[in-house]
Design a protein around this motif. Structure first.
Motif, PDB file in Angstrom:
ATOM      1  N   ALA A 223       0.805   4.290  -3.062  1.00  0.00           N
ATOM      2  CA  ALA A 223      -0.101   5.398  -2.568  1.00  0.00           C
ATOM      3  C   ALA A 223       0.787   6.858  -3.026  1.00  0.00           C
ATOM      4  CB  ALA A 223       0.225   5.349  -0.940  1.00  0.00           C
TER       5      ALA A 223
ATOM      6  N   ASN B  22      -3.651  11.701  -5.952  1.00  0.00           N
ATOM      7  CA  ASN B  22      -2.704  10.402  -5.716  1.00  0.00           C
ATOM      8  C   ASN B  22      -1.974  10.208  -6.997  1.00  0.00           C
ATOM      9  OD1 ASN B  22      -3.050  10.178  -2.713  1.00  0.00           O
ATOM     10  ND2 ASN B  22      -5.054  10.209  -3.252  1.00  0.00           N
TER      11      ASN B  22
ATOM     12  N   ASP C 131      -5.823   3.158   3.443  1.00  0.00           N
ATOM     13  CA  ASP C 131      -5.203   2.592   2.193  1.00  0.00           C
ATOM     14  C   ASP C 131      -5.561   3.321   1.142  1.00  0.00           C
ATOM     15  OD1 ASP C 131      -4.911   1.032  -0.102  1.00  0.00           O
ATOM     16  OD2 ASP C 131      -5.744  -0.560   0.235  1.00  0.00           O
ATOM     17  N   VAL C 132      -4.737   4.409   0.762  1.00  0.00           N
ATOM     18  CA  VAL C 132      -5.077   5.537  -0.149  1.00  0.00           C
ATOM     19  C   VAL C 132      -5.544   5.142  -1.601  1.00  0.00           C
ATOM     20  CG1 VAL C 132      -4.179   7.355  -1.313  1.00  0.00           C
ATOM     21  CG2 VAL C 132      -3.320   6.867   1.041  1.00  0.00           C
TER      22      VAL C 132
ATOM     23  N   ASP D 232       0.768  -1.184  -0.060  1.00  0.00           N
ATOM     24  CA  ASP D 232       0.269  -0.114   0.117  1.00  0.00           C
ATOM     25  C   ASP D 232       0.984   1.271   0.054  1.00  0.00           C
ATOM     26  OD1 ASP D 232       0.871  -0.968   2.609  1.00  0.00           O
ATOM     27  OD2 ASP D 232      -0.692   0.183   3.489  1.00  0.00           O
TER      28      ASP D 232
END
Length: 590
Positions: free
Chosen positions: A44, A262, A224-225, A40
């Protein structure tokens, strides 16, 4: 002069020795620690991850640490996949697989096959299944539950894409069972979401919603982006499927914000696509077109176009240059700390060289002035060429992004009209089909124009591939006509300007189109012959032909002659009734 070269060689060896000693302070355990960053965290911030793993790869290569090299390639392959840079993704994953196989690291090899198979799912389903099955067989023979959870999950995705829902559900549940056994808080939401989509396709929305909520809660709790961004996208599709337009739009917009923030281009492209479909279903065509254009722009930025590939190469060259500068700075600091050791030695060398420097100074100055003038001329020429290329790229982007997207939207809208309404008027139906066909032809013409504009030069191989592609499309469009395309001569070094290449292509294209429309032919031969600097291209058919004396040249023939004249060539036509027609283009090129 020979003595000076020997002294310089000694200095380089001395400094190289110091640099090697400094590099040994980097341990293999540090390389392994970076490669073991959690999944993760890797996805990210993909831009930062590329920097980490690129530097890690360089360090592992310098230390000649094979496993560090293999793991760095595997991590770069994963990150490039999430960035949508599929050419780099493929290169890195294949490097990782070769290294793992060479080192007999079977667990990592099985995981790499499985991961690469999943990454290929939208590009090459056949190879995706091959790699996934190979990885699954290896993981089951070891066995390794950690690797199997990922492979079962991703193999279920491939089965779902093939509409084999029962098989997909079987593998999703196998993965879910293993993940819950291992208390895998990162992996459980992936399986839950996949099962939810199958339930949604099976018309069980209530069960699907429970699973989506279960996955989303875990991802929010663990921060968890990427997972949060993905689940917002899934909620958009869920509400779209059950007909709740308002909620679907809201969730797609939230997902777009997270994807932009992101840097998840593949997810961003899918969000725009879903949002466009929602607006179109709600008859809001303005917003549908706006989001569809964003979807096309995002998709084009992901795919491996020539411009994107060139930009990626320039980025890599720039990053390499920056890292080389950093290495040089580190070496300079080491040299500065040890300068007292080299002081006396450097002073002696300086005394020896000063005489040579004074002797050659004037001569070098003259040579340098000459080189400077040559460099200025070369830079001026390059600058002019770059400006012209930038103008071409800007115009081609405007054509593709605006006109191309609008034409694609027109075709989509016409198809929706035909399938959404019961059209009983045969003339209207034919007219719609005619407009759709004309629009598609316009898109093909636009793509050919953009292809030529994006190139300063066109090799014969590029032109041959373009002509072959057109002939293949012509075979599909015209049932019952046989095509033969033959090239006779040495074309390896043949290069055309963009204007020459486009004119040759258009002449062949228009000649074939005219034959298909008017000649009633069953066979068309295209022969390209090169003899020294002379080129001859003949398009011959066995159609009904015509009497040359009785036929007046129309716009089509005038266009062919005009294009031939632009490349200093000539067009000749010979025909006879019931004996076919031959159109020959002749031109010279040094």
């Amino acid at each position: 002069m020979r003595a000076v070269k020997i002294v310089f060689l000694f200095i380089l060896l001395f400094f190289g020795r110091l640099s090697a000693l400094a590099q040994k302070t980097i341990s293999k355990s540090q390389i392994d620690s970076i490669n073991a960053i959690p999944y993760d965290v890797k996805i990210a911030n993909t831009s930062q991850s590329v920097k980490w793993f690129t530097q890690n790869l360089i360090t592992a290569q310098k230390l000649k640490y094979p496993q560090g090299i293999a793991d760095s390639y595997a991590n770069l392959g994963l990150v490039y996949y999430f960035q949508g840079k599929y050419d780099k993704n493929t290169s890195c994953m294949l490097h990782a697989i070769r290294w793992y196989d060479k080192l007999n690291l079977n667990k990592k090899l099985a995981a790499a096959y499985g991961e690469y198979g999943y990454q290929l799912k939208k590009r090459d389903m056949k190879m995706a299944l091959y790699n996934m099955q190979k990885g699954m067989q290896m993981a089951e023979s070891i066995p390794d539950e950690g690797i199997l959870t990922s492979i079962y999950d991703n193999y279920g995705v491939l089965k779902e894409m093939q509409n084999e829902l029962d098989s997909a559900l079987f593998f999703y549940k196998k993965a879910m069972t293993l993940k819950e056994k291992r208390k895998d808080q990162i992996g459980i939401p992936y399986s839950a979401n996949k099962i939810a989509f199958v339930k949604l396709m099976q018309k069980k929305p209530a069960e699907a919603k429970q699973l989506f909520d279960y996955a989303y809660q875990i991802r929010v709790k663990s921060n968890d982006v990427f997972g949060i961004a993905e689940n917002l996208n899934f909620y958009g599709y869920y509400y779209k499927e059950i007909g709740n337009t308002k909620e679907a739009i809201a969730y797609f917009n939230k997902a777009i914000i997270w994807s932009k923030k992101n840097d998840y281009p593949s997810l961003l492209e899918d969000n725009y696509k879903g949002l466009s479909e929602v607006y179109e279903n709600n008859n809001d065509y303005k917003n549908a077109l706006f989001n569809f254009k964003n979807h096309v722009l995002s998709k084009d930025s992901i795919m491996n176009t020539d411009i994107r590939t060139k930009q990626a190469e320039l980025d890599t060259e720039y990053q390499t240059e920056q890292k080389e500068k950093e290495i040089l700075l580190q070496r300079a600091k080491i040299a500065e700390k040890n300068s007292w050791i080299l002081g006396g030695f450097a002073l002696a060398i300086f005394s020896i060289l000063i005489g040579f420097i004074l002797y050659t100074k004037q001569k070098l100055k003259t040579v340098q002035l000459q080189k400077d003038n040559e460099l200025k001329d070369a830079l001026l020429k390059i600058e002019t060429q770059n400006k012209l290329q930038e103008q071409r790229l800007r115009i081609s982007r405007d054509l593709h992004d605006n006109i191309g997207a609008q034409l694609t939207f027109i075709i989509s809208s016409l198809d929706n009209l035909k399938y959404g309404f019961a059209i009983t008027d045969a003339k209207l139906d034919a007219k719609l089909a005619s407009i759709s066909g004309f629009t598609k032809e316009t898109i093909y013409e636009l793509r050919d124009t953009i292809w030529a504009m994006n190139k300063d030069e066109i090799t014969f191989e590029d032109l041959k591939a373009r002509i072959s592609n057109f002939i293949e499309n012509a075979k599909i469009a015209s049932q019952g006509i046989t095509f033969q395309f033959v090239c006779d001569g040495d074309f390896k070094e043949v290069v055309f300007s963009s204007v020459e290449g486009m004119n040759v292509y258009r002449i062949i294209q228009e000649a074939i189109n005219n034959t298909m429309k008017h000649a009633n032919a069953s066979k068309i031969d295209i022969n390209v012959i090169k003899e020294k600097s002379t080129y001859q291209i003949a398009i011959k058919d066995n159609g009904k032909g015509f009497e040359e004396a009785e036929t007046v040249s129309g716009n089509g023939m005038n266009n062919l002659k005009k294009r031939a004249k632009e490349i200093n060539g000539e067009i000749s036509v010979t025909s006879q009734k019931q004996s076919g027609t031959t159109i020959v283009l002749r031109f010279k090129k040094p």
